[in-house]
Motif scaffolding. Structure first.
Motif, PDB file in Angstrom:
ATOM      1  N   PHE A 102       0.800  -1.216   0.000  1.00  0.00           N
ATOM      2  CA  PHE A 102       0.000   0.000   0.000  1.00  0.00           C
ATOM      3  C   PHE A 102       0.841   1.278   0.000  1.00  0.00           C
ATOM      4  O   PHE A 102       0.306   2.365  -0.227  1.00  0.00           O
ATOM      5  CB  PHE A 102      -0.927   0.023   1.225  1.00  0.00           C
ATOM      6  CG  PHE A 102      -1.958  -1.064   1.237  1.00  0.00           C
ATOM      7  CD1 PHE A 102      -2.597  -1.454   0.071  1.00  0.00           C
ATOM      8  CD2 PHE A 102      -2.301  -1.712   2.424  1.00  0.00           C
ATOM      9  CE1 PHE A 102      -3.566  -2.455   0.074  1.00  0.00           C
ATOM     10  CE2 PHE A 102      -3.261  -2.702   2.450  1.00  0.00           C
ATOM     11  CZ  PHE A 102      -3.894  -3.080   1.273  1.00  0.00           C
ATOM     12  N   ALA A 103       2.121   1.148   0.268  1.00  0.00           N
ATOM     13  CA  ALA A 103       2.969   2.340   0.322  1.00  0.00           C
ATOM     14  C   ALA A 103       3.028   3.061  -1.017  1.00  0.00           C
ATOM     15  O   ALA A 103       3.120   4.287  -1.068  1.00  0.00           O
ATOM     16  CB  ALA A 103       4.381   1.963   0.776  1.00  0.00           C
ATOM     17  N   SER A 104       2.947   2.314  -2.126  1.00  0.00           N
ATOM     18  CA  SER A 104       3.029   2.935  -3.446  1.00  0.00           C
ATOM     19  C   SER A 104       1.664   3.130  -4.093  1.00  0.00           C
ATOM     20  O   SER A 104       1.570   3.652  -5.211  1.00  0.00           O
ATOM     21  CB  SER A 104       3.904   2.081  -4.376  1.00  0.00           C
ATOM     22  OG  SER A 104       3.338   0.790  -4.548  1.00  0.00           O
ATOM     23  N   GLY A 105       0.614   2.728  -3.406  1.00  0.00           N
ATOM     24  CA  GLY A 105      -0.725   2.914  -3.950  1.00  0.00           C
ATOM     25  C   GLY A 105      -1.757   2.188  -3.118  1.00  0.00           C
ATOM     26  O   GLY A 105      -1.551   1.029  -2.745  1.00  0.00           O
ATOM     27  N   VAL A 106      -2.867   2.856  -2.833  1.00  0.00           N
ATOM     28  CA  VAL A 106      -3.914   2.236  -2.034  1.00  0.00           C
ATOM     29  C   VAL A 106      -5.255   2.867  -2.398  1.00  0.00           C
ATOM     30  O   VAL A 106      -5.344   4.066  -2.673  1.00  0.00           O
ATOM     31  CB  VAL A 106      -3.625   2.394  -0.522  1.00  0.00           C
ATOM     32  CG1 VAL A 106      -3.564   3.865  -0.131  1.00  0.00           C
ATOM     33  CG2 VAL A 106      -4.636   1.637   0.324  1.00  0.00           C
ATOM     34  N   CYS A 107      -6.280   2.035  -2.409  1.00  0.00           N
ATOM     35  CA  CYS A 107      -7.613   2.492  -2.774  1.00  0.00           C
ATOM     36  C   CYS A 107      -8.581   2.284  -1.615  1.00  0.00           C
ATOM     37  O   CYS A 107      -8.698   1.175  -1.094  1.00  0.00           O
ATOM     38  CB  CYS A 107      -8.114   1.736  -4.006  1.00  0.00           C
ATOM     39  SG  CYS A 107      -9.805   2.149  -4.473  1.00  0.00           S
ATOM     40  N   PHE A 108      -9.269   3.350  -1.218  1.00  0.00           N
ATOM     41  CA  PHE A 108     -10.283   3.281  -0.166  1.00  0.00           C
ATOM     42  C   PHE A 108     -11.697   3.374  -0.734  1.00  0.00           C
ATOM     43  O   PHE A 108     -12.668   3.330   0.014  1.00  0.00           O
ATOM     44  CB  PHE A 108     -10.069   4.422   0.836  1.00  0.00           C
ATOM     45  CG  PHE A 108      -8.710   4.444   1.467  1.00  0.00           C
ATOM     46  CD1 PHE A 108      -8.346   3.503   2.418  1.00  0.00           C
ATOM     47  CD2 PHE A 108      -7.772   5.397   1.079  1.00  0.00           C
ATOM     48  CE1 PHE A 108      -7.085   3.521   2.994  1.00  0.00           C
ATOM     49  CE2 PHE A 108      -6.502   5.420   1.655  1.00  0.00           C
ATOM     50  CZ  PHE A 108      -6.166   4.474   2.615  1.00  0.00           C
ATOM     51  N   ALA A 109     -11.821   3.496  -2.046  1.00  0.00           N
ATOM     52  CA  ALA A 109     -13.111   3.746  -2.691  1.00  0.00           C
ATOM     53  C   ALA A 109     -14.069   2.570  -2.532  1.00  0.00           C
ATOM     54  O   ALA A 109     -13.654   1.416  -2.373  1.00  0.00           O
ATOM     55  CB  ALA A 109     -12.904   4.053  -4.166  1.00  0.00           C
ATOM     56  N   SER A 110     -15.356   2.887  -2.614  1.00  0.00           N
ATOM     57  CA  SER A 110     -16.400   1.877  -2.475  1.00  0.00           C
ATOM     58  C   SER A 110     -17.506   2.124  -3.495  1.00  0.00           C
ATOM     59  O   SER A 110     -18.116   3.204  -3.523  1.00  0.00           O
ATOM     60  CB  SER A 110     -16.985   1.918  -1.059  1.00  0.00           C
ATOM     61  OG  SER A 110     -18.053   1.009  -0.905  1.00  0.00           O
ATOM     62  N   ALA A 111     -17.759   1.140  -4.335  1.00  0.00           N
ATOM     63  CA  ALA A 111     -18.815   1.259  -5.345  1.00  0.00           C
ATOM     64  C   ALA A 111     -20.153   1.540  -4.672  1.00  0.00           C
ATOM     65  O   ALA A 111     -20.518   0.895  -3.694  1.00  0.00           O
ATOM     66  CB  ALA A 111     -18.900  -0.030  -6.157  1.00  0.00           C
ATOM     67  N   GLY A 112     -20.873   2.519  -5.211  1.00  0.00           N
ATOM     68  CA  GLY A 112     -22.202   2.837  -4.699  1.00  0.00           C
ATOM     69  C   GLY A 112     -22.241   3.972  -3.702  1.00  0.00           C
ATOM     70  O   GLY A 112     -23.323   4.382  -3.277  1.00  0.00           O
ATOM     71  N   THR A 113     -21.087   4.492  -3.313  1.00  0.00           N
ATOM     72  CA  THR A 113     -21.072   5.544  -2.303  1.00  0.00           C
ATOM     73  C   THR A 113     -21.183   6.916  -2.940  1.00  0.00           C
ATOM     74  O   THR A 113     -21.216   7.068  -4.161  1.00  0.00           O
ATOM     75  CB  THR A 113     -19.796   5.447  -1.438  1.00  0.00           C
ATOM     76  OG1 THR A 113     -20.011   6.115  -0.205  1.00  0.00           O
ATOM     77  CG2 THR A 113     -18.582   6.032  -2.144  1.00  0.00           C
ATOM     78  N   GLY A 114     -21.216   7.959  -2.092  1.00  0.00           N
ATOM     79  CA  GLY A 114     -21.316   9.325  -2.571  1.00  0.00           C
ATOM     80  C   GLY A 114     -20.820  10.297  -1.524  1.00  0.00           C
ATOM     81  O   GLY A 114     -20.367   9.902  -0.446  1.00  0.00           O
ATOM     82  N   PHE A 115     -20.908  11.575  -1.813  1.00  0.00           N
ATOM     83  CA  PHE A 115     -20.607  12.588  -0.807  1.00  0.00           C
ATOM     84  C   PHE A 115     -21.606  12.500   0.344  1.00  0.00           C
ATOM     85  O   PHE A 115     -21.268  12.692   1.502  1.00  0.00           O
ATOM     86  CB  PHE A 115     -20.667  13.995  -1.411  1.00  0.00           C
ATOM     87  CG  PHE A 115     -19.484  14.357  -2.270  1.00  0.00           C
ATOM     88  CD1 PHE A 115     -18.217  14.484  -1.724  1.00  0.00           C
ATOM     89  CD2 PHE A 115     -19.644  14.597  -3.623  1.00  0.00           C
ATOM     90  CE1 PHE A 115     -17.125  14.836  -2.505  1.00  0.00           C
ATOM     91  CE2 PHE A 115     -18.553  14.955  -4.417  1.00  0.00           C
ATOM     92  CZ  PHE A 115     -17.295  15.076  -3.850  1.00  0.00           C
TER      93      PHE A 115
END
Length: 351
Positions: A102-115
């Motif tokens: 994860f040091a060179s890249g990491v994703c916290f995103a979640s399909a279906g979410t929003g602000f």
């Protein structure tokens, strides 16, 4: 035909130039957002909004589904590779990876979410505030592994990709009644989302983020699902939705300017993908596509997620001919074209 070949030559030139970049200015790609950038976090939460099964991922590096809503790679992967980092950005919840990965890249995103937190409740996915909590946990692990100085350098010099907002409108405001009762019109809801967006960006700034790319709404009225139900206009783009996207993107652009002025050392770019996506949808043959009205999966009109039946006889054989993979998400080829455009127009300053 000449325009098509010129465009492809231009794109190939961009890919070669940025793929061999070794400037090292950006040590990591850190991702927040929704399905447009989720590299597999939803695989590890109890939700129906997932894509960890075939035919998803059939054109991925190993031909297996990964939780990306695509036949292959998505923008964070292409951007990471262009910055001289790994060709994929791993999902933070994936136990196959550790803090070294994860040091060179990491994703916290979640399909279906929003602000809007209410948007994440629709499909029981990770709300944006929880993505930030995972980011805080990531910081703790990063400092424990690399030490305070090195970890802070990674966090400060990383490029943060944020892509979010479509679900707030299509899965929440226009689908469920609660927000429409609360806000008299869509403009008021847009303003509410902008407040939430500002709070989010200020929070990650306080946590050390300095280089941020934000991509908001696509021409969402041209998504195959919206066109499929637009019977009155003979399955054309829903122009009302596109107008909302343009209006919201304008407000977000003004927020970017405000934050750049307010926050010391902050470098935020409004990586607006609306125009390039609209060009692809309205002139698909110029980009080497044959179909922009439907997706590759199933009939391409309504299917996404579990409705993309791996046994469907209608799923296309060559996703490269289609602008969209399913009724909501672009194909890998589209994602690559859009990523190259964003790199050349907005992100090159970080190289």
């Amino acid at each position: 035909m000449v325009k098509m070949y010129t465009l492809w030559f231009f794109l190939i030139e961009i890919i070669i130039h940025f793929s061999i970049s070794s400037s090292g200015k950006v040590p990591s790609i850190i991702v927040f957002g929704d399905s447009s950038v989720d590299t597999g976090n939803n695989n590890f939460i109890p939700t129906m909004a997932r894509s960890d099964f075939k035919p998803y991922g059939r054109d991925f590096l190993n031909g297996n589904p990964t939780g990306r809503f695509s036949n292959g790679r998505i923008p964070p992967d292409f951007i990471s590779e262009a910055f001289g980092l790994r060709p994929i950005v791993p999902a933070y919840l994936d136990p196959a990876y550790n803090i070294s990965d994860f040091a060179s890249g990491v994703c916290f995103a979640s399909a279906g979410t929003g602000f809007d937190n209410a948007t994440s409740n629709v499909a029981d996915v990770i709300p944006l505030w929880k993505e930030v909590e995972y980011y805080k946990d990531y910081q703790i692990k990063l400092r424990a592994h690399f030490g305070e100085e090195k970890a802070n350098e990674i966090l400060r010099e990383a490029l943060y990709l944020v892509s979010i907002g479509t679900n707030d409108f299509l899965e929440n405001y226009y689908t469920l009644p609660e927000r429409r009762y609360e806000f008299n019109n869509v403009e008021q809801y847009e303003d509410f989302l902008i407040i939430l967006a500002e709070n989010f960006f200020r929070e990650i700034y306080d946590l050390g983020a300095r280089k941020i790319s934000v991509t908001a709404l696509p021409p969402m009225g041209c998504l195959p699902l919206e066109r499929a139900i637009n019977v009155i206009d003979y399955h054309g783009c829903v122009e009302g939705y596109n107008d909302v996207a343009l209006e919201f993107n304008g407000k977000l652009g003004r927020l970017v300017t405000k934050l750049n002025n307010d926050l010391f050392g902050f470098q935020m770019v409004d990586a607006n993908a609306y125009d390039i996506l609209l060009q692809i949808v309205t002139h698909p043959s110029s980009f080497g596509f044959e179909d922009a009205r439907v997706g590759c999966c199933g009939t391409g009109r309504f299917e996404m997620g579990f409705f993309c039946d791996p046994q469907s006889p209608f799923t296309c054989k060559d996703a490269n001919k289609y602008v969209f993979w399913d009724a909501f998400h672009p194909s890998e080829k589209t994602s690559q074209i859009v990523s190259n455009y964003l790199i050349q127009k907005y992100l090159a300053k970080f190289l």
